[in-house]
Structure formats: structure tokens, C-alpha cells
Write an enzyme that holds these catalytic residues in place. Structure first.
Site, PDB file in Angstrom:
ATOM      1  CE1 TYR A 290      18.790   3.620  -0.104  1.00 34.80           C
ATOM      2  CE2 TYR A 290      18.060   2.311  -2.096  1.00 34.80           C
ATOM      3  CZ  TYR A 290      18.838   2.390  -0.800  1.00 34.80           C
ATOM      4  OH  TYR A 290      19.531   1.318  -0.251  1.00 34.80           O
ATOM      5  CB  CYS A 291      20.111   9.929  -0.965  1.00 41.05           C
ATOM      6  SG  CYS A 291      18.952  11.270  -0.389  1.00 41.05           S
ATOM      7  CD  GLN A 292      19.992   8.226   5.970  1.00 39.03           C
ATOM      8  OE1 GLN A 292      20.452   7.356   5.417  1.00 39.03           O
ATOM      9  NE2 GLN A 292      19.142   7.622   6.980  1.00 39.03           N
TER      10      GLN A 292
ATOM     11  CB  SER B  99      15.653   8.791   0.539  1.00 42.17           C
ATOM     12  OG  SER B  99      15.687   9.162  -0.784  1.00 42.17           O
TER      13      SER B  99
END
Length: 464
Positions: free
Chosen positions: A424-426, A451
């Protein structure tokens, strides 16, 4: 005098075209490798580019100094400062503190301003037709709008050991002895803006003045109090991850990037030829759409590099020193494909075979997604946060490990060999880029849909 700022939104990088209208001569500072923009400016203003230079050995993009010189016959000037370990490996005129390049009425004077790098130069520009006093400072990666160039990249990306502390001391001295001795009215034109990883809090304003930075930049009180240690502590705290490709840029820029010369237009490729290349693993497909479209279906084993971030994201997942396959780009047409290629060559990704305008006839797949509410019951070998360290520190999913998307492909030894990896990222864009590269490398990757933002929203919803 003419001064034009050429800004690349992808890499948040600024180069400058300075010309003397009376003599018809121009200099380019910190140019990029796709040089048509500078040639067009010269032609439009009836000028000849007679000099090219750069502020330092760049880490985030490949310099166009050699490319421009080869195309125009201009004289190359590079820093001769910094000691033997920081000398350029190609033939060019060396500039030292106080040296000047003259174009008609214009003087471009080199100031040695080490800190970001040992050899760093800033350029003090005087328009002699208007005044005998300098009016402009091209500050490179020394002073940004509201921030300073980070001194830790040599440790993070060039194999240095604890050079950040000496670099921070040099920055303090450069500010005290060079920058703050200039008149307050001198305009400051930096080489980067907001979004660059060359500092931690760069402003989006394209220029500033010495006086404004003196009064309002975060470092002003430390200089006013002569508090070197407080300055060093604040400067080094919270710097963002240095992308792994920076090491390649440093090396190539020091030795001299390859001169491409005039490039032929990219051809549109036949679907059957692309399928054959994919089956034989002699081509690498690049899906240039956004992550939401990619999640609905994409070419098997393709890389997701969104069109607007071809240079910055492309360098995260394509290492031309290791991957020899030419790229095939998904593009709406030749002009768009050519622009994408321009962005790629800025980070040394030159090997592009051509483009296709449709996915019809190509082998398709659908990336695996995991909904936030499914995460707790999912048996993952690793939950991986691909954001920056500072983002992870500010808040993350419990149990997750952090490894920035710009570093993953150089640190595969930190990943489990078996079992699914949930990433995941933002919001999902960077995650899609990293996940596509890991899948191509053979990892079982499941993207957390939406995310961290979606996971946070789901937690808030569950609590209400």
C-alpha cells in the site's frame, strides 16, 4: 538580458536559458537531455547557444550539458571545485570560485557553495546593460524557496559514510559566507521546486530573494544566532527517502551521460509483433494509464508507469544497467509517445522500441486487490508500506514494514521469497507502480485497494 525558466513538472526540476539580446548569445544552466526546448528558445530569440553549464553533479536526472554542446558547438563549463573525488570525468572547461562566463553585457559568475555536494556552484548573474551590480542568483540545489538542498544524498545514494555531517557544516558556511553577503534584492532562482526529493520542504514558488529567505526561511534564526549545531540537527531531521536510481545518476553525470544525437520518431508497433516480443520476453510493456484503469485490466507482466510521471516513476522500476529489454509504451498517438520518451531519457531510459495505441490483441490480466475490510483476516507473508519513511512514521497500518517505492527493486533481499505480499501507499498510485514491478519480478503481490487512505477511512467508519 533574457532569462527563461524551463520547468519539468515530472521531476520538479528547473533549468535556465540566459541570453544577451545585443550580442545574440545564450547560455543554458542545468539543462536536460531532451534539448529541443533550448534550441527553440534560441531560434525564437535569434540567439546562438555558446555556453552550457551546470551547478553540480546531479542525482535526480541526467544532465543535458554534453547533449547540448554536441548539438550546438557550445563550450562546456563544469565545476573544478570539491577536491579530487568530485571531479568530472569528461573534457570541459573548469570553473572555480570567482570565475565568470561573459556573454556580451552579461556576466555569469561562479560561486563555490558546497554542502549539498562538495563541488556545488551557484551562479551570480549581472546584466551589465542595466547595472554593474548582480541581480540574480541561480542557486542550483543550494538554496530553494523556503528550504535548502539536503546534504545526506552522498550517504544515501553515492556510497558515502557519514558525509552528511560535513555537508551540513559546509551548507552553514556557504549560507553565512556567500548567500547572506549578497544584497537583499538579489533574486534567487533554484533548480528544484515542490515535489523534488532533493530537500524536505521545498516551496512551490518558482523564485525568491535573498532578503525574503533571510527573514522567513526556517534556517534564518539559526544563522542569526550562529547556532551551527542547531542548524545541523534541524537540517538532517526528517529528510525523505533517497531513490535508489540516484546512485546511477550520480555516476553517469560524473563520467558524462551518453550523447544520443538526433532521435528518430518512435514507430507505432503491430500488435502481433508486440505479442511475440512479450512471449519471448524480449520486450517490456509499459501501461501508462492511471492505477484505477490498470486495476480493471492490463497487459500481463507489464509495468505501470503513469504518463505524467514517466521520468520519476520510470526510474523507480526500470534499471537500464540490468534490464536490457526495450520498452513498448501505451500512448494515444505518436506525439504523446514521443513526449513520454523525452521524459524517460531524462533519467537515462533511452531504449524504447515504439508504442501501441490500444490494448486490443495483447495478453491481459487483472491485478489482485484486497479490500481494507479484508485485511485483518488475510494471511500475508508481508504487509509492505511503499511510502516514504516520514509518511510511515506519521501513521501506518499496524504490523507493516516500510520500504519506499523508489528503493524496492534495489532491496529485494528484504522481501519474503514465498507467500503473498500486501502493498500500500497513500492513495494507490505509487503502490500500483511498485506492485507492477514486483509482479514482473515474480513476486505474489496483492494491492490494498485505495491504500492507506481507504484503510484509514474504513477504520473511522467502523468506529462511528
Amino acid at each position: 538580458m533574457l532569462i527563461e525558466r524551463i520547468y519539468d513538472e515530472d521531476l520538479a526540476q528547473a533549468s535556465y536559458f540566459i541570453g544577451c539580446q545585443s550580442k545574440g548569445e545564450a547560455i543554458v544552466v542545468d539543462g536536460r537531455r531532451d534539448i529541443a526546448v533550448y534550441q527553440d528558445l534560441a531560434a525564437k530569440n535569434h540567439m546562438k547557444i555558446v555556453a552550457v553549464t551546470e551547478t553540480h553533479i546531479h542525482a535526480d536526472y541526467l544532465s543535458g550539458t554534453r547533449e547540448l554542446a554536441a548539438a550546438t558547438g557550445a563550450t562546456m563549463y563544469v565545476s573544478g571545485e570539491g577536491g579530487p573525488d568530485w571531479q568530472y570525468g569528461f573534457d570541459a572547461e573548469r570553473l572555480y570560485d570567482g570565475d565568470a562566463i561573459t556573454l556580451g553585457n552579461i556576466s555569469v559568475k561562479a560561486l563555490h557553495t558546497p554542502g549539498h555536494t562538495p563541488e556545488h556552484l551557484s551562479f551570480l548573474v549581472t546584466d551589465g546593460a542595466f547595472s554593474d551590480q548582480p541581480g540574480y542568483l541561480l542557486s542550483g540545489d543550494f538554496v530553494f524557496s523556503g528550504d535548502l538542498g539536503r546534504p545526506d544524498l552522498l550517504d544515501e545514494a553515492a556510497g558515502g559514510i557519514d558525509t552528511r555531517f560535513e555537508g551540513a557544516k559546509q551548507l552553514f558556511a556557504s549560507l553565512r559566507d556567500k548567500f547572506l553577503t549578497l544584497p537583499d534584492y538579489v533574486q534567487v532562482h533554484p533548480a528544484h521546486g515542490a515535489g523534488s526529493a532533493c530537500g524536505k520542504a521545498l516551496g512551490a514558488i518558482p523564485s525568491s530573494t535573498v532578503g525574503y529567505e533571510r527573514l522567513y526561511a526556517w534556517w534564518g534564526p539559526y544563522l542569526a544566532a550562529n547556532d551551527e549545531q542547531g542548524f545541523i540537527n534541524e537540517l538532517l531531521d526528517g529528510q525523505p527517502d533517497a531513490h535508489a536510481y540516484f546512485a546511477r545518476m550520480k555516476h553517469e553525470n560524473r563520467e558524462g551521460p551518453a550523447v544520443m544525437g538526433k532521435r528518430a520518431p518512435l514507430p507505432e508497433l503491430d500488435a502481433a509483433a508486440v505479442v511475440k516480443g512479450l512471449e519471448e520476453d524480449t520486450l517490456t510493456f509499459v501501461d501508462t494509464r492511471g492505477n484505477r484503469e490498470v486495476h480493471r485490466g492490463t497487459v500481463a507482466r507489464s509495468l505501470n508507469i503513469p504518463a505524467g510521471k514517466m521520468a520519476s516513476y520510470g526510474a523507480w522500476v526500470v534499471d537500464p544497467e540490468k534490464g536490457k529489454n526495450p520498452l513498448v509504451l501505451l500512448a494515444p498517438g505518436r506525439e504523446a509517445a514521443q513526449e513520454m520518451w523525452d521524459h524517460l531519457v531524462r533519467v537515462g531510459i533511452d531504449n524504447v522500441a515504439g508504442y501501441v495505441t490500444t490494448l486490443d490483441g495483447l495478453p491481459m490480466t487483472t491485478p489482485r486487490l484486497l479490500q481494507p475490510e479484508e485485511l485483518d483476516g488475510f494471511d500475508a507473508a508481508l504487509l509492505l508500506d511503499v511510502r516514504n519513511r516520514s509518511e510511515h512514521a506519521a501513521g501506518h497500518i499496524p504490523g507493516s514494514a516500510q520500504l519506499g517505492a523508489g528503493r524496492i527493486m534495489w532491496h529485494l533481499d528484504q522481501l519474503p521469497e514465498d507467500g503473498p505480499i500486501v502493498t500500500y501507499c497513500q492513495s494507490g498510485a505509487r503502490n500500483s507502480v511498485a506492485a507492477s514491478a514486483l509482479r514482473r519480478a515474480g513476486y505474489d503481490v496483492v494491492e490494498l485497494d485505495g491504500s492507506y487512505a481507504a484503510w484509514s477511512a474504513s477504520r473511522l467508519s467502523a468506529q462511528s
